[in-house]
Design an enzyme around this catalytic site. Structure first.
Site, PDB file in Angstrom:
ATOM      1  N   TYR A   1      -2.595  -0.212  10.210  1.00  0.00           N
ATOM      2  CA  TYR A   1      -2.631  -0.671   8.825  1.00  0.00           C
ATOM      3  C   TYR A   1      -1.346  -0.287   8.091  1.00  0.00           C
ATOM      4  CZ  TYR A   1      -4.420  -1.152   4.014  1.00  0.00           C
ATOM      5  OH  TYR A   1      -4.606  -1.491   2.689  1.00  0.00           O
TER       6      TYR A   1
ATOM      7  N   SER B   1       0.837  -1.204   0.000  1.00  0.00           N
ATOM      8  CA  SER B   1       0.000   0.000   0.000  1.00  0.00           C
ATOM      9  C   SER B   1       0.863   1.242   0.000  1.00  0.00           C
ATOM     10  CB  SER B   1      -0.904   0.026   1.240  1.00  0.00           C
ATOM     11  OG  SER B   1      -1.575   1.262   1.360  1.00  0.00           O
TER      12      SER B   1
END
Length: 290
Positions: free
Chosen positions: A195, A182
């Site tokens: 995250y 990501s």
């Protein structure tokens, strides 16, 4: 800015929120995953791929394009049976076999079973795509509970580790692992502390595992997407925030899954990326913010 083969939706989107894990069939507008202008050329002919989180979002589009390139696909998903069935039908429409496997990647024994079932059903395994993820925004550091921290790490790190460990004995020379990282693992995110940490960990895991598996002829790479229109975010953010999702990128919109999936084909196929391992490929739309 629109740079694709067809017109992609731009914010504002209808305000919407879903309970986790999210349902692609309820998302408005529907994510664009079928890539009608993408033409297959047997880049993965007669390969077997296992994709976690393959029921929706990026995972669904990857499954479809892998099938279009000639692969049979095992689709691992949590509990989104309707979404998974749609993905299965889309893979079969490309003329390839699809296998649905429902379960939780945080469970080591499930990951072992999923790989074993794939090998038994399709006769082997050539490509693992680690894609399943959990995220939940936190307005303050204090909102990040122990329970949520554990769930994020268990899904995003343990799940990748368990699947890779189970898959590796079956991957022959020429095999590949493609992890989904990501932009948050590259840039950080103030509202996604846990995250972002796991995604940075996935990038490091990718580079380390690549060096470990290189002597076996197995390549390991990662894709690091920016904001992508999928159930992950409406099952996380408030409805009003979802309406502006992706608006702060240079392209002023989120990516659609079909814009990310070709990178997974590229990294999975030895026709395209035989000299690439241990790399993290950002696809972030000229990122300035999410």
């Amino acid at each position: 800015m629109q740079a694709g083969a067809r017109r992609y939706p731009e914010p504002p989107f209808p305000p919407q929120h879903q309970p986790k894990p999210g349902d692609e069939s309820r998302l408005e507008p529907a994510p664009m995953y079928d890539a009608p202008y993408y033409k297959g050329s047997e880049k993965l002919k007669d390969k077997v791929a296992l994709i976690t989180g393959g029921d929706s979002g990026i995972g669904r589009s990857v499954a479809v394009l892998f099938a279009r390139e000639g692969a049979d696909v095992a689709i691992v998903y949590l509990s989104e049976h309707k979404d998974a069935e749609i993905t299965k039908q889309a893979v079969e429409a490309e003329g390839r076999r699809a296998l649905l496997i429902s379960g939780d990647v945080t469970d080591r024994s499930f990951c072992d079973r999923a790989v074993a079932e794939t090998v038994e059903s399709f006769g082997g395994l050539d490509v693992l795509v680690n894609n399943a993820a959990f995220q939940l925004h936190a307005d303050t550091f204090e909102d990040l509970t122990d329970e949520r921290f554990d769930k994020t790490l268990k899904t995003n790190l343990y799940g990748y580790f368990y699947m890779a460990r189970a898959a590796t004995p079956h991957l022959k020379s020429g095999g590949a692992i493609v992890n989904n990282g990501s932009v948050t693992g590259l840039m950080g995110s103030k509202s996604l502390l846990d995250y972002s940490m796991t995604k940075g960990g996935i990038h490091a895991f990718t580079r380390s595992l690549a060096t470990h598996l290189a002597p076996r002829g197995v390549r390991v790479n990662a894709v690091a997407p920016g904001p992508v229109w999928s159930p992950l975010n409406p099952a996380d953010k408030d409805a009003e925030d979802v309406a502006e999702f992706g608006a702060k990128t240079v392209m002023k919109r989120p990516a659609q899954p079909e814009e990310i999936a070709p990178a997974f084909v590229f990294l999975a196929s030895s026709h395209c990326s035989s000299y690439i391992t241990g790399e993290v490929l950002p696809i972030i739309g000229g990122y300035q913010g999410g």
